[in-house]
Design a protein around this motif. Sequence first.
Motif, PDB file in Angstrom:
ATOM      1  N   HIS A 228     -95.284 -54.365  45.969  1.00 25.49           N
ATOM      2  CA  HIS A 228     -95.764 -53.412  46.990  1.00 25.49           C
ATOM      3  C   HIS A 228     -94.644 -52.506  47.494  1.00 25.49           C
ATOM      4  CE1 HIS A 228     -97.857 -51.989  50.701  1.00 25.49           C
ATOM      5  NE2 HIS A 228     -98.945 -52.196  49.965  1.00 25.49           N
ATOM      6  N   ILE A 229     -93.769 -52.061  46.616  1.00 26.71           N
ATOM      7  CA  ILE A 229     -92.694 -51.147  47.007  1.00 26.71           C
ATOM      8  C   ILE A 229     -93.160 -49.713  46.774  1.00 26.71           C
ATOM      9  CG2 ILE A 229     -90.323 -50.427  46.542  1.00 26.71           C
ATOM     10  CD1 ILE A 229     -89.782 -53.331  45.671  1.00 26.71           C
ATOM     11  N   PRO A 230     -93.194 -48.875  47.817  1.00 26.88           N
ATOM     12  CA  PRO A 230     -93.634 -47.486  47.655  1.00 26.88           C
ATOM     13  C   PRO A 230     -92.649 -46.676  46.808  1.00 26.88           C
ATOM     14  CG  PRO A 230     -93.678 -48.174  49.976  1.00 26.88           C
ATOM     15  CD  PRO A 230     -92.898 -49.207  49.219  1.00 26.88           C
ATOM     16  N   VAL A 231     -93.137 -45.581  46.266  1.00 30.12           N
ATOM     17  CA  VAL A 231     -92.312 -44.775  45.369  1.00 30.12           C
ATOM     18  C   VAL A 231     -91.132 -44.131  46.092  1.00 30.12           C
ATOM     19  CG1 VAL A 231     -94.220 -44.304  43.804  1.00 30.12           C
ATOM     20  CG2 VAL A 231     -93.821 -42.759  45.719  1.00 30.12           C
ATOM     21  N   TRP A 232     -91.192 -44.011  47.410  1.00 26.87           N
ATOM     22  CA  TRP A 232     -90.134 -43.306  48.130  1.00 26.87           C
ATOM     23  C   TRP A 232     -88.960 -44.191  48.535  1.00 26.87           C
ATOM     24  CZ3 TRP A 232     -95.302 -43.108  49.898  1.00 26.87           C
ATOM     25  CH2 TRP A 232     -95.638 -44.060  50.865  1.00 26.87           C
ATOM     26  N   TYR A 233     -89.017 -45.491  48.222  1.00 25.36           N
ATOM     27  CA  TYR A 233     -87.899 -46.371  48.520  1.00 25.36           C
ATOM     28  C   TYR A 233     -87.233 -46.861  47.237  1.00 25.36           C
ATOM     29  CZ  TYR A 233     -88.958 -46.610  53.507  1.00 25.36           C
ATOM     30  OH  TYR A 233     -89.145 -46.303  54.824  1.00 25.36           O
ATOM     31  N   ASP A 234     -85.951 -47.154  47.342  1.00 18.80           N
ATOM     32  CA  ASP A 234     -85.159 -47.650  46.217  1.00 18.80           C
ATOM     33  C   ASP A 234     -85.399 -49.154  46.080  1.00 18.80           C
ATOM     34  OD1 ASP A 234     -83.252 -48.459  44.388  1.00 18.80           O
ATOM     35  OD2 ASP A 234     -81.614 -47.327  45.304  1.00 18.80           O
ATOM     36  N   SER A 235     -86.044 -49.554  45.011  1.00 13.68           N
ATOM     37  CA  SER A 235     -86.374 -50.970  44.838  1.00 13.68           C
ATOM     38  C   SER A 235     -85.121 -51.833  44.745  1.00 13.68           C
ATOM     39  CB  SER A 235     -87.251 -51.161  43.599  1.00 13.68           C
ATOM     40  OG  SER A 235     -86.595 -50.687  42.434  1.00 13.68           O
ATOM     41  N   ALA A 236     -84.025 -51.272  44.236  1.00 17.16           N
ATOM     42  CA  ALA A 236     -82.781 -52.044  44.123  1.00 17.16           C
ATOM     43  C   ALA A 236     -82.260 -52.452  45.499  1.00 17.16           C
ATOM     44  CB  ALA A 236     -81.724 -51.237  43.374  1.00 17.16           C
ATOM     45  N   VAL A 237     -82.464 -51.607  46.488  1.00 13.08           N
ATOM     46  CA  VAL A 237     -82.038 -51.931  47.852  1.00 13.08           C
ATOM     47  C   VAL A 237     -82.845 -53.102  48.394  1.00 13.08           C
ATOM     48  CG1 VAL A 237     -81.968 -51.073  50.230  1.00 13.08           C
ATOM     49  CG2 VAL A 237     -81.200 -49.611  48.348  1.00 13.08           C
ATOM     50  N   LEU A 238     -84.139 -53.077  48.166  1.00 18.04           N
ATOM     51  CA  LEU A 238     -84.997 -54.149  48.664  1.00 18.04           C
ATOM     52  C   LEU A 238     -84.715 -55.459  47.935  1.00 18.04           C
ATOM     53  CD1 LEU A 238     -88.340 -52.169  49.094  1.00 18.04           C
ATOM     54  CD2 LEU A 238     -86.465 -52.489  50.693  1.00 18.04           C
ATOM     55  N   LEU A 239     -84.424 -55.380  46.644  1.00 18.75           N
ATOM     56  CA  LEU A 239     -84.058 -56.570  45.883  1.00 18.75           C
ATOM     57  C   LEU A 239     -82.775 -57.180  46.434  1.00 18.75           C
ATOM     58  CD1 LEU A 239     -84.504 -58.465  43.445  1.00 18.75           C
ATOM     59  CD2 LEU A 239     -83.217 -56.809  42.063  1.00 18.75           C
ATOM     60  N   ALA A 240     -81.800 -56.345  46.712  1.00 17.93           N
ATOM     61  CA  ALA A 240     -80.532 -56.838  47.261  1.00 17.93           C
ATOM     62  C   ALA A 240     -80.739 -57.478  48.632  1.00 17.93           C
ATOM     63  CB  ALA A 240     -79.518 -55.696  47.354  1.00 17.93           C
ATOM     64  N   GLU A 241     -81.587 -56.884  49.446  1.00 16.57           N
ATOM     65  CA  GLU A 241     -81.882 -57.472  50.757  1.00 16.57           C
ATOM     66  C   GLU A 241     -82.481 -58.866  50.603  1.00 16.57           C
ATOM     67  OE1 GLU A 241     -82.812 -53.690  53.726  1.00 16.57           O
ATOM     68  OE2 GLU A 241     -84.310 -55.239  53.391  1.00 16.57           O
ATOM     69  N   ALA A 242     -83.464 -58.993  49.698  1.00 21.28           N
ATOM     70  CA  ALA A 242     -84.122 -60.289  49.503  1.00 21.28           C
ATOM     71  C   ALA A 242     -83.121 -61.332  49.022  1.00 21.28           C
ATOM     72  CB  ALA A 242     -85.274 -60.145  48.513  1.00 21.28           C
ATOM     73  N   LYS A 243     -82.246 -60.945  48.095  1.00 28.22           N
ATOM     74  CA  LYS A 243     -81.252 -61.883  47.568  1.00 28.22           C
ATOM     75  C   LYS A 243     -80.258 -62.317  48.634  1.00 28.22           C
ATOM     76  CE  LYS A 243     -81.340 -60.630  42.660  1.00 28.22           C
ATOM     77  NZ  LYS A 243     -80.566 -60.080  41.513  1.00 28.22           N
ATOM     78  N   SER A 244     -80.027 -61.473  49.626  1.00 27.81           N
ATOM     79  CA  SER A 244     -79.090 -61.832  50.692  1.00 27.81           C
ATOM     80  C   SER A 244     -79.651 -62.917  51.611  1.00 27.81           C
ATOM     81  CB  SER A 244     -78.728 -60.595  51.524  1.00 27.81           C
ATOM     82  OG  SER A 244     -79.822 -60.201  52.345  1.00 27.81           O
ATOM     83  N   ALA A 245     -80.995 -63.093  51.577  1.00 29.74           N
ATOM     84  CA  ALA A 245     -81.621 -64.059  52.478  1.00 29.74           C
ATOM     85  C   ALA A 245     -82.204 -65.262  51.759  1.00 29.74           C
ATOM     86  CB  ALA A 245     -82.731 -63.364  53.278  1.00 29.74           C
ATOM     87  N   TYR A 246     -82.289 -65.198  50.436  1.00 31.52           N
ATOM     88  CA  TYR A 246     -82.924 -66.261  49.649  1.00 31.52           C
ATOM     89  C   TYR A 246     -82.079 -66.497  48.415  1.00 31.52           C
ATOM     90  CZ  TYR A 246     -86.394 -68.342  46.448  1.00 31.52           C
ATOM     91  OH  TYR A 246     -87.051 -69.146  45.549  1.00 31.52           O
ATOM     92  N   ASP A 247     -81.661 -67.751  48.195  1.00 28.40           N
ATOM     93  CA  ASP A 247     -80.742 -68.026  47.093  1.00 28.40           C
ATOM     94  C   ASP A 247     -81.429 -68.543  45.834  1.00 28.40           C
ATOM     95  OD1 ASP A 247     -81.405 -70.570  47.884  1.00 28.40           O
ATOM     96  OD2 ASP A 247     -79.386 -71.143  48.522  1.00 28.40           O
ATOM     97  N   GLY A 248     -82.764 -68.526  45.801  1.00 32.83           N
ATOM     98  CA  GLY A 248     -83.479 -68.912  44.598  1.00 32.83           C
ATOM     99  C   GLY A 248     -83.703 -67.718  43.685  1.00 32.83           C
ATOM    100  N   PRO A 249     -84.419 -67.913  42.580  1.00 32.79           N
ATOM    101  CA  PRO A 249     -84.707 -66.806  41.660  1.00 32.79           C
ATOM    102  C   PRO A 249     -85.588 -65.749  42.339  1.00 32.79           C
ATOM    103  CG  PRO A 249     -85.176 -68.938  40.646  1.00 32.79           C
ATOM    104  CD  PRO A 249     -84.964 -69.193  42.093  1.00 32.79           C
ATOM    105  N   VAL A 250     -85.187 -64.511  42.230  1.00 38.82           N
ATOM    106  CA  VAL A 250     -85.949 -63.419  42.829  1.00 38.82           C
ATOM    107  C   VAL A 250     -85.908 -62.222  41.891  1.00 38.82           C
ATOM    108  CG1 VAL A 250     -83.923 -62.767  44.199  1.00 38.82           C
ATOM    109  CG2 VAL A 250     -86.162 -61.891  44.836  1.00 38.82           C
ATOM    110  N   GLU A 251     -87.040 -61.544  41.743  1.00 38.60           N
ATOM    111  CA  GLU A 251     -87.079 -60.349  40.906  1.00 38.60           C
ATOM    112  C   GLU A 251     -88.166 -59.406  41.373  1.00 38.60           C
ATOM    113  OE1 GLU A 251     -88.940 -60.960  36.814  1.00 38.60           O
ATOM    114  OE2 GLU A 251     -88.514 -63.040  37.393  1.00 38.60           O
ATOM    115  N   LEU A 252     -88.056 -58.174  40.938  1.00 34.96           N
ATOM    116  CA  LEU A 252     -89.060 -57.156  41.186  1.00 34.96           C
ATOM    117  C   LEU A 252     -90.130 -57.232  40.097  1.00 34.96           C
ATOM    118  CD1 LEU A 252     -86.526 -54.238  41.729  1.00 34.96           C
ATOM    119  CD2 LEU A 252     -87.853 -55.321  43.567  1.00 34.96           C
ATOM    120  N   VAL A 253     -91.391 -57.224  40.493  1.00 41.04           N
ATOM    121  CA  VAL A 253     -92.438 -57.211  39.484  1.00 41.04           C
ATOM    122  C   VAL A 253     -92.626 -55.784  38.975  1.00 41.04           C
ATOM    123  CG1 VAL A 253     -93.616 -59.153  40.572  1.00 41.04           C
ATOM    124  CG2 VAL A 253     -94.390 -56.824  41.069  1.00 41.04           C
ATOM    125  N   SER A 254     -93.278 -55.659  37.843  1.00 31.28           N
ATOM    126  CA  SER A 254     -93.594 -54.336  37.276  1.00 31.28           C
ATOM    127  C   SER A 254     -94.982 -54.392  36.671  1.00 31.28           C
ATOM    128  CB  SER A 254     -92.556 -53.923  36.218  1.00 31.28           C
ATOM    129  OG  SER A 254     -92.502 -54.889  35.175  1.00 31.28           O
TER     130      SER A 254
END
Length: 261
Positions: A228-254
């Motif tokens: 649910h990432i809108p086209v106007w945001y950088d998905s890499a930024v949101l991925l990095a944010e999630a990884k900073s708070a959760y140490d398990g496997p995390v990825e962006l779906v496509s």
Amino acid sequence: MELTVLGCSGSGPGPRSPSSGYLVRAGDSTVALDLGNGTLGALHRYLDPFQLDALVLSHLHPDHCADVASLVVYRRYHPAPPYPPAGRRLPVYGPGEAADRLAAQYCASTAERCVEDLTDVLDFQVITDALTLEIGGCQVRARLGVHPCESYATRLEHEGRSLVYSGDTGACESLIDLARGADVLLCEATWPQVGPHGEAQPEGVHLSGREAGEHAAAAGVGRLLLTHIPVWYDSAVLLAEAKSAYDGPVELVSAGASYEI
């Protein structure tokens, strides 16, 4: 279980993906979670929509339910359906207003009140907070999230495996409770923690990438999938944010990706 992403673009379709929609195969059952703009076309790549066993709608914003109208046309007017038009109706689980709201979406605009009825092809069932039900061999639980409209997260369990889908929600304990110990959390991450001009994001609407990670960590899930990432945001930024708070496997779906659960 197998999760296939029909679409994952937040708030509307994008150049590489339809809006929100996911196909879950659990044993012999096939369940769609949401059916936003463009997702019915993607669904055709994986099965005939007549083969769908149920549709679960998290909420009634168009990017999560707009293609229900096209699904009605397909099931109502297909020239060679696998069963008579008065035969099997598709179970649709959603908020209490779903039948009326989707009928109004489907009918042509007139000066008079829409009187379209979709129940010849759809069997509407109301989702409520803490609801538990069974779809095929899949156990389904729902919890109310925090959003401008009634919106539910759902947990699907089959043969000891579990998938939780956040729907659209702001930060809430109900999502953590529902997701506790799940194998996979498919979670919205709609915006960065801080807005583009340094402003705080509004509460009770969506999760940031960091908040998605925080919810996954608090629930102790096995894997986090961001959507649910809108086209106007950088998905890499949101991925990095999630990884900073959760140490398990995390990825962006496509769109088009599949995941074994």
